[in-house]
Motif scaffolding. Structure first.
Motif, PDB file in Angstrom:
ATOM      1  N   HIS A  35     -29.563  70.381  51.530  1.00 25.82           N
ATOM      2  CA  HIS A  35     -30.617  70.131  50.541  1.00 25.82           C
ATOM      3  C   HIS A  35     -31.989  70.521  51.106  1.00 25.82           C
ATOM      4  N   VAL A  36     -32.658  71.470  50.461  1.00 27.06           N
ATOM      5  CA  VAL A  36     -34.006  71.893  50.868  1.00 27.06           C
ATOM      6  C   VAL A  36     -34.876  72.046  49.630  1.00 27.06           C
ATOM      7  N   ALA A  37     -36.188  72.110  49.839  1.00 24.05           N
ATOM      8  CA  ALA A  37     -37.091  72.476  48.746  1.00 24.05           C
ATOM      9  C   ALA A  37     -38.027  73.584  49.226  1.00 24.05           C
ATOM     10  N   CYS A  38     -38.940  73.271  50.132  1.00 25.82           N
ATOM     11  CA  CYS A  38     -39.940  74.272  50.509  1.00 25.82           C
ATOM     12  C   CYS A  38     -39.419  75.266  51.549  1.00 25.82           C
ATOM     13  N   GLU A  39     -38.488  74.864  52.385  1.00 23.15           N
ATOM     14  CA  GLU A  39     -38.014  75.678  53.514  1.00 23.15           C
ATOM     15  C   GLU A  39     -39.154  76.165  54.392  1.00 23.15           C
ATOM     16  N   GLN A  40     -40.239  75.379  54.438  1.00 24.16           N
ATOM     17  CA  GLN A  40     -41.410  75.757  55.228  1.00 24.16           C
ATOM     18  C   GLN A  40     -41.887  74.593  56.094  1.00 24.16           C
ATOM     19  N   GLY A  41     -41.038  73.602  56.286  1.00 26.73           N
ATOM     20  CA  GLY A  41     -41.414  72.495  57.166  1.00 26.73           C
ATOM     21  C   GLY A  41     -42.485  71.572  56.627  1.00 26.73           C
ATOM     22  N   GLY A  42     -42.685  71.545  55.304  1.00 27.19           N
ATOM     23  CA  GLY A  42     -43.787  70.758  54.757  1.00 27.19           C
ATOM     24  C   GLY A  42     -43.398  69.562  53.925  1.00 27.19           C
ATOM     25  N   CYS A  43     -42.309  69.679  53.147  1.00 25.31           N
ATOM     26  CA  CYS A  43     -42.076  68.706  52.071  1.00 25.31           C
ATOM     27  C   CYS A  43     -41.156  67.563  52.450  1.00 25.31           C
ATOM     28  N   GLY A  44     -40.402  67.714  53.516  1.00 24.50           N
ATOM     29  CA  GLY A  44     -39.523  66.626  53.944  1.00 24.50           C
ATOM     30  C   GLY A  44     -38.167  66.576  53.251  1.00 24.50           C
ATOM     31  N   ALA A  45     -37.877  67.526  52.369  1.00 24.72           N
ATOM     32  CA  ALA A  45     -36.595  67.499  51.645  1.00 24.72           C
ATOM     33  C   ALA A  45     -35.410  67.546  52.604  1.00 24.72           C
ATOM     34  N   CYS A  46     -35.556  68.276  53.696  1.00 16.77           N
ATOM     35  CA  CYS A  46     -34.446  68.500  54.621  1.00 16.77           C
ATOM     36  C   CYS A  46     -34.456  67.516  55.791  1.00 16.77           C
ATOM     37  N   ARG A  47     -35.311  66.493  55.702  1.00 16.52           N
ATOM     38  CA  ARG A  47     -35.477  65.543  56.810  1.00 16.52           C
ATOM     39  C   ARG A  47     -34.161  64.807  57.076  1.00 16.52           C
ATOM     40  N   ALA A  76     -35.571  65.024  62.227  1.00 15.73           N
ATOM     41  CA  ALA A  76     -35.824  66.459  62.336  1.00 15.73           C
ATOM     42  C   ALA A  76     -35.964  67.041  60.939  1.00 15.73           C
ATOM     43  N   LEU A  77     -36.710  68.138  60.829  1.00 13.97           N
ATOM     44  CA  LEU A  77     -36.759  68.911  59.597  1.00 13.97           C
ATOM     45  C   LEU A  77     -35.821  70.099  59.810  1.00 13.97           C
ATOM     46  N   LEU A  78     -34.696  70.067  59.111  1.00 15.66           N
ATOM     47  CA  LEU A  78     -33.622  71.024  59.408  1.00 15.66           C
ATOM     48  C   LEU A  78     -33.974  72.466  59.037  1.00 15.66           C
ATOM     49  N   CYS A  79     -34.959  72.666  58.124  1.00 16.74           N
ATOM     50  CA  CYS A  79     -35.329  74.038  57.755  1.00 16.74           C
ATOM     51  C   CYS A  79     -36.129  74.726  58.854  1.00 16.74           C
ATOM     52  N   ARG A  80     -36.661  73.945  59.817  1.00 19.89           N
ATOM     53  CA  ARG A  80     -37.449  74.541  60.898  1.00 19.89           C
ATOM     54  C   ARG A  80     -36.891  74.221  62.281  1.00 19.89           C
TER      55      ARG A  80
HETATM   56  S1  FES Z   1     -37.202  71.939  53.054  1.00 15.50           S
HETATM   57 FE1  FES Z   1     -39.247  71.224  52.941  1.00 15.50          FE
HETATM   58  S2  FES Z   1     -39.494  70.501  55.011  1.00 15.50           S
HETATM   59 FE2  FES Z   1     -37.561  71.463  55.113  1.00 15.50          FE
END
Ligand code: FES
Lengths: 109, 308
Positions: A35-47, A76-80
């Motif tokens: 589960h991701v949203a921004c994939e830029q380490g900002g939104c916390g979706a992948c926390r 951890a933020l898995l997208c980064r």
């Molecule tokens: S998807 Fe937004 S912080 Fe990882």
């Protein structure tokens, strides 16, 4: 590096993560959609909570979801996050398995 | 009181250079200035003021404050008095404290995001220039063909508290709202200018930022914008180009390199009139998926849950 994902009510999955590869990218190669949203380490979706192992961040990740919000656990933020050791992670959201048609296996999705 | 428009978003980013690249080469803004604290200022093609986006070096993504312009210097005193009387703390900001702009009045909304009202902005002019301009060169940006920063959506635990403050104290008008069966406001769209929304409030954690929207001239330009996002592999919402039922606009969402959400969009209707003069459109919660995403008739899981 070996990465293992855990989530309530889901059978555990493991896959290999190559050097400099984020957990989300490696999972995608293994036909697992985290589960991701921004994939830029900002939104916390992948926390997600790190149960065992260590990660590093070649690109920045928002402190709101890491040191500021971590309390006693380690998140951890898995997208980064790029693993620096074998990793066991408990995700906040369920992951999805991508349908494995021969073509999608071939193109790694 | 006369707040005349939503003018800029001051954003926190973890990598200012990556963000500046994004806002120039993906969004299509022009860099207008920098300051000694490492901030970058940017403006769209068809707006004359010093900036519509400020990038602040930070450890966390999100919004620092939202800038709104008033139409008379005296409005600042009136606003300061009215906001203080409402019980929210007001800070006076001296001229130049935000580069390129005059004195201001800063205060939090009931949901915690900071608003800054100001009157004067230094001018950088239109991208086409201010004398005998050619109408064509506005389209020569390296990114999307964005004309202006249009509106922003922030999140609130109790959107109704923000609606009450914005309509009763700052003379915003409510143009559309989403209500639950008990009549509670789940989301609200408010205007202080002539378009249907300058500021919208959605459901979510207090103090957070959902997106800012960049206006484009036509649906064709939005398609061009989507092409650009795909070509540059910019992470975007799973719903590609789509439409909102609310306002009927054509839209796509994507993220800057710190995860702050951006929107390219076209086609909002106009809602001019004295404050409170235009009755709002009402959406019942069960119809909200169609109001949010008209083609898909659904709201993707990550859309309202994830904010910066
Ligand atoms: S998807 Fe937004 S912080 Fe990882």
């Amino acid at each position: 590096m070996q990465v293992t994902l855990r989530h309530a009510n889901q059978p555990e999955v493991s896959f290999a993560c190559e050097a400099a590869e984020t957990v989300v990218t490696a999972a995608r190669r293994a036909a697992i959609t985290i589960h991701v949203a921004c994939e830029q380490g900002g939104c916390g979706a992948c926390r997600a909570r790190i149960v065992a192992g260590t990660v590093h961040y070649p690109l920045p990740a928002s402190a709101r979801w890491l040191d500021e919000a971590s309390g006693s656990d380690c998140y951890a933020l898995l997208c980064r996050a790029v693993p620096t050791s074998a990793l066991v992670i408990e995700t906040a959201h369920p992951w999805r398995h991508v349908e494995n048609s021969p073509l999608s296996r071939l193109i790694g999705r | 009181m006369a707040i005349s428009r939503f003018s800029y978003a001051s954003m926190n980013v973890m990598d200012v250079e990556a963000a500046a690249q994004h806002y120039v080469h993906v969004v299509g803004l022009r860099e207008t200035d920098r300051d000694t604290d490492g901030r970058v200022y940017l403006q769209a093609a068809d707006t004359q003021d010093h900036h519509c986006v400020i990038l602040n070096p930070a450890k966390t993504a999100g919004v620092d404050h939202l800038g709104f312009k008033v139409s008379d210097r005296a409005d600042l005193d009136e606003a300061a008095a009215a906001v203080t009387a409402y019980g929210l703390p007001v800070t006076r900001i001296p001229a130049g404290a935000v580069k390129g702009q005059g004195e201001g009045v800063r205060f939090p909304l009931p949901s915690g995001q900071q608003m800054l009202l100001y009157f004067h902005a230094d001018k950088v002019g239109y991208l086409t220039g201010m004398e005998n301009p050619s109408p064509v060169s506005a389209h020569s940006t390296p990114g999307g063909r964005v004309t202006h920063l249009d509106h922003t959506l922030i999140s609130a635990q109790n959107p109704q508290d923000d609606v009450k403050f914005l309509t009763e104290v700052l003379d915003f008008s409510l143009t559309e709202k989403v209500i639950d069966p008990a009549g509670n406001t789940l989301a609200a769209f408010l205007t202080c200018s002539h378009t249907m929304h300058d500021l919208a409030i959605g459901p979510g954690p207090d103090g957070t930022f959902h997106h800012m929207a960049f206006g484009m001239d036509s649906r064709t330009e939005v398609i061009h914008g989507v092409d650009l996002l795909k070509e540059k592999a910019v992470p975007a919402l799973e719903y590609g180009i789509t439409r909102h039922g609310i306002a009927g606009v054509t839209t796509i969402y994507f993220h800057d390199p710190s995860g702050n959400r951006n929107e390219f969009y076209n086609g909002a209707y106009l809602a001019p009139g004295a404050p409170g003069w235009v009755p709002p459109i009402v959406w019942q919660a069960e119809h909200f998926p169609r109001g949010a995403f008209y083609y898909e008739n659904a709201v993707p899981e990550a859309f309202f849950a994830e904010v910066t």
